[in-house]
Write an enzyme that holds these catalytic residues in place. Structure first.
Site, short mmCIF file in Angstrom:
data_model
loop_
_atom_site.label_atom_id
_atom_site.label_comp_id
_atom_site.label_asym_id
_atom_site.label_seq_id
_atom_site.Cartn_x
_atom_site.Cartn_y
_atom_site.Cartn_z
CB CYS A 168 30.56 35.73 61.70
SG CYS A 168 29.30 34.45 61.53
CG ASP A 180 36.36 41.37 36.06
OD1 ASP A 180 37.34 41.56 35.32
OD2 ASP A 180 35.71 40.32 36.08
CG PHE A 206 33.99 36.24 33.36
CD1 PHE A 206 34.55 35.04 32.93
CD2 PHE A 206 32.87 36.19 34.17
CE1 PHE A 206 34.00 33.81 33.31
CE2 PHE A 206 32.31 34.97 34.55
CZ PHE A 206 32.88 33.78 34.11
CG ASP A 232 37.02 37.42 42.11
OD1 ASP A 232 38.02 37.11 41.43
OD2 ASP A 232 35.86 37.32 41.66
N GLY A 274 35.01 43.64 32.91
CA GLY A 274 33.77 43.37 32.21
C GLY A 274 33.93 42.35 31.09
CG HIS A 313 29.09 31.37 58.64
ND1 HIS A 313 29.98 31.31 59.68
CD2 HIS A 313 29.35 30.28 57.86
CE1 HIS A 313 30.74 30.23 59.55
NE2 HIS A 313 30.37 29.59 58.45
CB CYS A 335 28.97 31.73 64.41
SG CYS A 335 28.96 30.85 62.83
CB CYS A 370 32.60 31.09 63.02
SG CYS A 370 32.36 32.53 61.98
#
Lengths: 380, 380
Positions: B311, B92, B96, B271, B94, B340, B314, B309
């Site tokens: 992951c 980004d 923001f 994002d 910067g 997760h 999980c 899930c």
């Protein structure tokens, strides 16, 4: 079933290499046990503990009893299942935490009343209840409730305190013998030698505990502020009185140097918060000594924390990156530092074992101490 | 070299499936990009990002410029090497952060002067310097410096602000064209459409940016407090003006619902800090809605956070354990929740893509929104 096998004894020192058999795997000794007080080794995942070769971790009876509570751990099927860890677990009895953490405590012959450091609620532990709690936790090795004397501690207090610890050990042993494991795997129980810095009391403590035929013997009440030479003397003296065929556990010790010196005095098992706690404070332990990664000299140091280390941190990241993570207060800093420090500790005791078996432990130890010490001086 | 390939366009919605080719791998779109502001996705290791299928992460120019500083990142060989990540990075600009974090800022035609939120030091960013910084960072996708208007924002301010953002985009584009990548891999540059909630200004912004032929187009200035329906309207309207053959990135969005609704309006890239930030605050996102793991109903819930899930969290741990970790203020709680939530977000956009390609995105989206919504109501 729990069993200790002595594999090698060093000829020049009292160092020993052994094997502890548990229903959750075989543990090579000397062993370093990462501290997982509340059912987690801080900032380290269970799979990462396996990756760095941890064979057994600590849990704490005082903490787990207060939170989440033993009813939840029982319903989960024991601590191993609750935390998803199928290697060894040793649970401390909580004695040390009652004396160091509780807001209030009152010891009587019967047990100890204390106030939770979390919510101020009152609780009462007896030698028997602490065994029952550890049955529910389902640890592979449980510890007797003891009184951990502070330093300094006068002779009379240490003497009386040890009498109480012995009484409690008898009651714990009896309770242990009259109860059964709850989850299909066997449990062992260790006695804790107390006696502060007084050899006579330590000897008395060993004498009485040996009558109770524990599965292993811990040395408690050290690393509580006494000079390191006294710690070594008492460790050496106490270890010399303990039987060869049982594992010996020096509680709460210590720095890499402390551990090597204690191995050479006959200790098999260690636990300490140093690698994780100091890691979270940016202190890294390496084959070349310890240093603070926050030091400006690492700002543009694009080499690993320890080039000889094969942990995730050292394989992938540089000192400059780790320093940035600490400066930026990033959680990954705590993770990477903890992984490395534990990997180093576990490597260190594993290497010690290798050299005990090989027969050159003393030579190796001297080289390691020199390496770790010199760099420490340079980098501090 | 950077290239976008459109793979499928949904017939009932504006949803698209695509491929972004970069020198750090191919990225399937729609894509969710975990936010690694300071060169780390908070509480998540780089290998864990790979494990959950992250193909591209964000870095932030403002933050990285201030700390560790671009000199260090340059000496490390760029951001990829500095953080040990060889997949995609989008930085980004910067803009923001200057408007949301800096203690002081003063915008002029030339650029923006601001005071660091870290040490109060003064800095000046221009559209050109921000490109140069991103050359040094070496991100695969860099963003133009823009002014992100707040909400509410009156028409006149939004209009003038957009004129400035367009001017800056021209200068950024020119600087980009007159500079080269530093590390042997190619870089792309995206323009950012501004214009607050005003369709005319958004249309003007798109018109001007298209003349500059950016590699992709971001929609900025949304998810800053406006009603969600307005966000959807502006997103839909703006996306409809953007060319089919370039990726479209809706900055800073959002909840799982926001993401599905925006995909159906033609957005390819997302994002957001929600999965990590809210995860660290014990909010877990699942196929059946979100919930706070601190809720007492999970005290003895020995099922995974999301049984569908796969992951690490999980696969290995229960709600009861995760709740305990949060209650005990353990770092592992932050790690497991972040893993997760990110895994869920990445699964969600991957599943969306599958259904776009299959041709049943709308039906799937409606079912998912219902599943996620209903449970959310029950569990809140």
């Amino acid at each position: 079933m729990f069993r200790f096998e002595l594999v090698a004894v060093d000829t020049k020192t009292s160092a020993r290499a052994g094997l502890i058999y548990t229903d959750h795997g075989v543990i090579e000794t000397p062993v370093f046990m990462p501290v997982g007080t509340q059912g987690t080794v801080k900032a380290v995942e269970q799979r990462e503990l396996i990756e760095i070769g941890a064979r057994i971790i600590l849990g704490n009876t005082y903490h787990l009893y207060l939170r989440p509570g033993i009813d939840i751990i029982y319903k989960a099927g024991g601590l191993h299942k609750f935390i998803s860890w199928d290697r060894g677990i040793l649970t401390d009895s909580g004695g040390f935490q009652i004396f160091s953490l509780a807001q209030f405590r009152k010891i009587s012959k019967d047990g100890v009343k204390f106030q939770s450091h979390i919510d101020g609620s009152y609780h009462f532990f007896t030698p028997e209840s602490v065994v029952e709690i550890q049955r529910i936790l389902g640890s592979d090795i449980m510890m007797c409730l003891d009184e951990c004397t502070p330093y300094p501690c006068d002779y009379d207090y240490a003497f009386k305190s040890n009498q109480l610890t012995i009484e409690w050990a008898k009651r714990a042993r009896e309770k242990f013998d009259n109860t059964e494991p709850l989850y299909g795997h066997s449990q062992a129980i260790f006695g804790i030698v107390q006696g502060s810095i007084y050899p006579e009391i330590r000897a008395k403590s060993v004498e009485e505990l040996l009558k109770l035929e524990f599965d292993g013997y811990a040395i408690g009440g050290l690393a509580v502020g006494e000079p390191v030479e006294i710690m070594y003397q008492i460790t050496e003296f106490t270890a010399s009185l303990l039987p060869q065929n049982k594992p010996r556990y020096l509680m709460g010790v210590g720095t890499p140097e402390n551990i090597l010196e204690s191995i050479s005095r006959g200790i098999d098992m260690f636990d300490c918060v140093i690698p994780t706690r100091n890691g979270r404070n940016a202190t890294l332990y390496t084959r070349n000594g310890k240093f603070s990664i926050k030091n400006a000299i690492y700002k543009e140091d694009f080499t690993p924390v320890d080039p000889e280390c094969d942990c995730y941190t050292c394989r992938n990241f540089t000192k400059a990156y780790l320093r940035h993570l600490f400066n930026a207060d990033e959680i990954l800093a705590l993770q990477l530092a903890s992984i490395h420090n534990l990997a180093f500790y576990i490597w260190l005791v594993g290497e010690a074992r290798k050299h005990i078996v090989q027969g050159d432990f003393l030579e190796w130890k001297d080289i390691m101490l020199q390496r770790m010490g010199e760099k420490a001086k340079i980098e501090k």
